[in-house]
Design a protein around this motif. Structure first.
Motif, mmCIF file in Angstrom:
data_model
loop_
_atom_site.group_PDB
_atom_site.id
_atom_site.type_symbol
_atom_site.label_atom_id
_atom_site.label_comp_id
_atom_site.label_asym_id
_atom_site.label_seq_id
_atom_site.Cartn_x
_atom_site.Cartn_y
_atom_site.Cartn_z
ATOM 1 N N CYS A 7 37.802 2.322 -75.743
ATOM 2 C CA CYS A 7 37.814 1.174 -76.647
ATOM 3 C C CYS A 7 37.698 -0.142 -75.879
ATOM 4 C CB CYS A 7 39.097 1.171 -77.485
ATOM 5 S SG CYS A 7 39.202 2.511 -78.687
ATOM 6 N N PHE A 8 38.370 -0.210 -74.728
ATOM 7 C CA PHE A 8 38.347 -1.425 -73.915
ATOM 8 C C PHE A 8 36.919 -1.725 -73.455
ATOM 9 C CE2 PHE A 8 38.991 -4.163 -70.286
ATOM 10 C CZ PHE A 8 40.123 -4.896 -70.595
ATOM 11 N N ARG A 9 36.228 -0.701 -72.976
ATOM 12 C CA ARG A 9 34.853 -0.895 -72.504
ATOM 13 C C ARG A 9 33.942 -1.337 -73.644
ATOM 14 N NH1 ARG A 9 31.786 0.548 -68.199
ATOM 15 N NH2 ARG A 9 33.456 1.789 -67.249
ATOM 16 N N LYS A 10 34.160 -0.765 -74.823
ATOM 17 C CA LYS A 10 33.313 -1.103 -75.971
ATOM 18 C C LYS A 10 33.471 -2.570 -76.369
ATOM 19 C CE LYS A 10 32.255 0.324 -80.717
ATOM 20 N NZ LYS A 10 32.591 1.268 -81.825
ATOM 21 N N VAL A 11 34.703 -3.080 -76.296
ATOM 22 C CA VAL A 11 34.966 -4.451 -76.736
ATOM 23 C C VAL A 11 34.715 -5.463 -75.620
ATOM 24 C CG1 VAL A 11 36.746 -6.034 -77.583
ATOM 25 C CG2 VAL A 11 36.625 -3.708 -78.481
#
Length: 302
Positions: free
Chosen positions: A284-288
């Motif tokens: 999720c962190f990479r996506k955002v």
């Protein structure tokens, strides 16, 4: 139609002439150093949308942001708090407070003023909603007139000083005026206001329970007695994303704060931010954010 309502309509029409500035953090008004300077006025409405979605990496700047509602109520969400902006009201966000807004984009018309001030002032104005008195509306009208004159090329020191003085007088008038109880209007609320109130309660619940991995769209649906499809319509209408995306973005925002503190392991940050595992958190962190938590930490330390 009352005199104040006519004046608000005139202000709204004048605001339509305000073009988007080439620079958002550098405006007009530097004649009087102890008053608001670098003033930028923005019209925000259907044609000029306002920032509706919380972005963890959004720019933090040293501007004060004064928002005046000429049409339609809404919320400002800053520093993990929400504040109601009633129709005909105003609120002030302080420097270095990342914030976003909740409003019906099809129906609203707001005036936003950003400015710098060197000295801290009026701390009791922060994240509170204020009703505008008739005099405050006249000051608002004058501020818009002066700003448009300066944009048209009348760049003279007297007019700049008048603009700075008018904005400062408006802030003082807000402080002397009546503060709404979180901006809540009295009496029965039309359906649009019901949606704002529902979102406000849900947003407070999400912010307060963001570290709980059990917090989910389904759990909120049960708790607030609203169907999941209705939740999706509500969030898309007001903040431009679905409720799951909203929750994940706020969790990433919390994780960034914890990572910036630089005293926790990534697995601990994942748990404190409400993620069920470090793998889910990293994905999720990479996506955002555009990089992994470990890459973010390396950049932070370098």
């Amino acid at each position: 139609m009352t005199q104040t309502e006519r004046l608000i309509g005139e202000i709204r029409e004048k605001c339509r002439a305000i073009a988007e500035p080439p620079r958002y953090l550098k405006g007009v008004g530097g004649t009087l150093p102890d008053l608001p300077g670098d003033i930028v006025l923005l019209q925000r409405n259907r044609d000029y949308p306002i920032n509706r979605t919380p972005q963890p990496m959004q720019l933090l700047h040293r501007c004060y942001v004064l928002t005046v509602s000429l049409q339609e109520e809404g919320l400002v969400c800053a520093a993990e708090h929400t504040c109601r902006i009633p129709e005909g009201g105003a609120t002030l966000v302080y420097p270095f407070q990342g914030h976003h807004y909740v409003v019906e984009q099809e129906n609203f018309f707001w005036l936003v003023a950003t400015f710098h001030m060197e000295n801290a002032f009026l701390p009791d104005l922060m994240l509170r909603s204020f009703e505008l008195s008739p005099f405050a509306w006249r000051l608002t009208a004058r501020m818009v007139e002066l700003y448009l004159e300066l944009l048209a090329g009348s760049a003279e020191r007297v007019r700049e000083g008048l603009l700075q003085t008018t904005l400062y007088a408006l802030l003082l008038e807000l402080r002397l005026g009546r503060c709404g109880e979180e901006g809540r209007p009295g009496g029965a609320s039309p359906p649009r206001q019901h949606r704002i109130e529902l979102f406000e309660r849900m947003s407070r619940r999400i912010s307060g329970g963001i570290a709980d991995p059990a917090l989910s769209v389904a759990a909120l649906s049960d708790e607030f007695g609203i169907s999941i499809p209705s939740m999706y319509l509500l969030f898309h209408s007001l903040v431009g994303c679905n409720p799951g995306e909203y929750i994940r973005t706020l969790r990433i925002k919390r994780a960034i704060k914890l990572l910036n503190a630089n005293n926790m392991l990534i697995a601990e940050v994942a748990g404190e931010s409400g993620f069920t595992s470090q793998a889910v958190f990293s994905r999720c962190f990479r996506k955002v954010v555009g990089c992994s938590p470990s890459e973010y930490l390396r950049k932070l330390r370098n």
